[in-house]
Scaffold this active site. Structure first.
Site, mmCIF file in Angstrom:
data_model
loop_
_atom_site.group_PDB
_atom_site.id
_atom_site.type_symbol
_atom_site.label_atom_id
_atom_site.label_comp_id
_atom_site.label_asym_id
_atom_site.label_seq_id
_atom_site.Cartn_x
_atom_site.Cartn_y
_atom_site.Cartn_z
ATOM 1 C CE LYS A 134 -0.888 0.960 -0.558
ATOM 2 N NZ LYS A 134 -1.152 2.212 -1.561
ATOM 3 C CE LYS A 148 -0.218 -1.692 -3.317
ATOM 4 N NZ LYS A 148 -0.652 -0.309 -3.780
#
Ligand code: PBG
Length: 324
Positions: A197, A250
């Site tokens: 992330k 992400k």
């Protein structure tokens, strides 16, 4: 010979031919809908920077998940917005916390027909807006935060979550959560790790939706530097070693290389999160009449599949499932 023997345009002549030879397709089976539920509101509240997305009441959330389930969407990711925030994010693992109530309602509503995933993090629940416990020095304390994530995971699993998704990027979060789940009898509850992330500017609209913008500093001390790709493989390797059942990259579009590399190097299911900013950019340009929003959205999701993700978290899930 002026032309090569193989003329590629032969297979592009009709929609049916193109459909037959398509290498990738986006289907409703690929989609996970991120949803927000807010405590203490009577009617759903629109999120200005995410047209079509709302902060749900418990009742409107139940209806939305029922509709998604009937459309064949296999999963949702639930985020909670509590009425009360404090330094330790105590509402995150309260038995009557907004997400725990939602999970019990939704389990009751859809049974096992849809996978209830839930974000295990603190930023929606802390008054300072950071994803963990902040030390006296103003740093996010890794190990103190792990205890909180472990406790949150157990509260969520107790409330009926099918999948726990830690998104805080603390080191060791997957093993801490796995151990806590196993100790409390939740041995069959899988973990979807937000493994890679990035500290992205594309989360802006989400922070409106979840009311979780950090009140000081930023998240670069725990989320990944967008400059790094190899480091993502290290993150994923660690999370898999710690017991992650699935991993997530992400955001999605600016990190297609990372999705492809993770897909090639690991055999666990790979998810990609088409995040709030990616959604907002498409919606904004479409509202101005500058692009065909639906077509661009499909192109985005196809690119994410081509890169190798088998699951896509996207705010377009409902629109897509209705159009497909
Ligand atoms: C943190 C979390 C965030 C998102 C998902 N989980 C925000 C952040 O890290 O600041 C962003 C998702 C999106 O932008 O759609 N709990």
């Amino acid at each position: 010979m002026t032309f090569p023997e193989r003329r590629l345009r032969r297979l592009r002549r009709t929609p049916a031919l193109r459909r037959l030879v398509a290498e990738y397709r986006v289907t409703v089976d690929d989609l996970i809908a991120p949803l927000f539920v807010k405590e203490g509101i009577d009617t759903p509240e629109p999120v200005a920077s995410m047209p079509g997305v709302v902060q749900h009441t418990q009742e409107s959330l139940r209806k939305e998940v029922r509709a998604l389930c009937d459309l064949g969407v296999p999963g949702v990711m639930i985020f909670g917005v509590p009425a009360h925030k404090d330094a330790r994010g105590t509402q995150a693992d309260a038995a009557d916390g907004v997400v725990q109530i939602a999970l019990r309602n939704l389990r009751d509503e859809v049974g096992d027909a849809l996978v209830l995933m839930v974000d295990d993090c603190l930023d929606e629940y802390t008054d300072h807006g950071h994803c963990g416990i902040v030390s006296a020095e103003g740093e996010v304390d890794n190990d103190a935060t792990l205890e909180r994530y472990a406790s949150i995971a157990v509260a969520q699993a107790d409330a009926g979550a099918d999948v726990i998704a830690p998104s805080g990027m603390m080191d060791g979060q997957v093993s801490a959560i796995r151990a806590a789940l196993d100790e409390t009898g939740h041995t069959t509850t899988p973990i979807l790790a937000y493994a890679a992330k990035y500290a992205s500017a594309l989360y802006g609209p989400f922070r409106d939706a979840a009311e979780c913008a950090p009140q000081f500093g930023d998240r670069r001390g725990y989320q990944m530097d967008p400059a790094n790709a190899r480091e993502a493989l290290v993150e994923v390797a660690l999370d898999v070693a710690e017991g992650a059942d699935m991993v997530m990259i992400k955001p999605a579009l600016a990190y297609l290389d990372v999705i492809a590399e993770v897909r090639a190097a690991f055999d666990v299911p790979v998810a990609a999160y088409h995040v709030s900013g990616e959604y907002a950019m498409v919606k904004a340009a479409a509202q101005l009449g500058w692009i065909d929003g639906e077509a661009v959205a499909l192109e985005h999701l196809l690119a994410i599949k081509r890169a190798g993700a088998e699951m896509i978290l996207t705010y377009f899930a409902r629109e897509f499932a209705e159009a497909l």
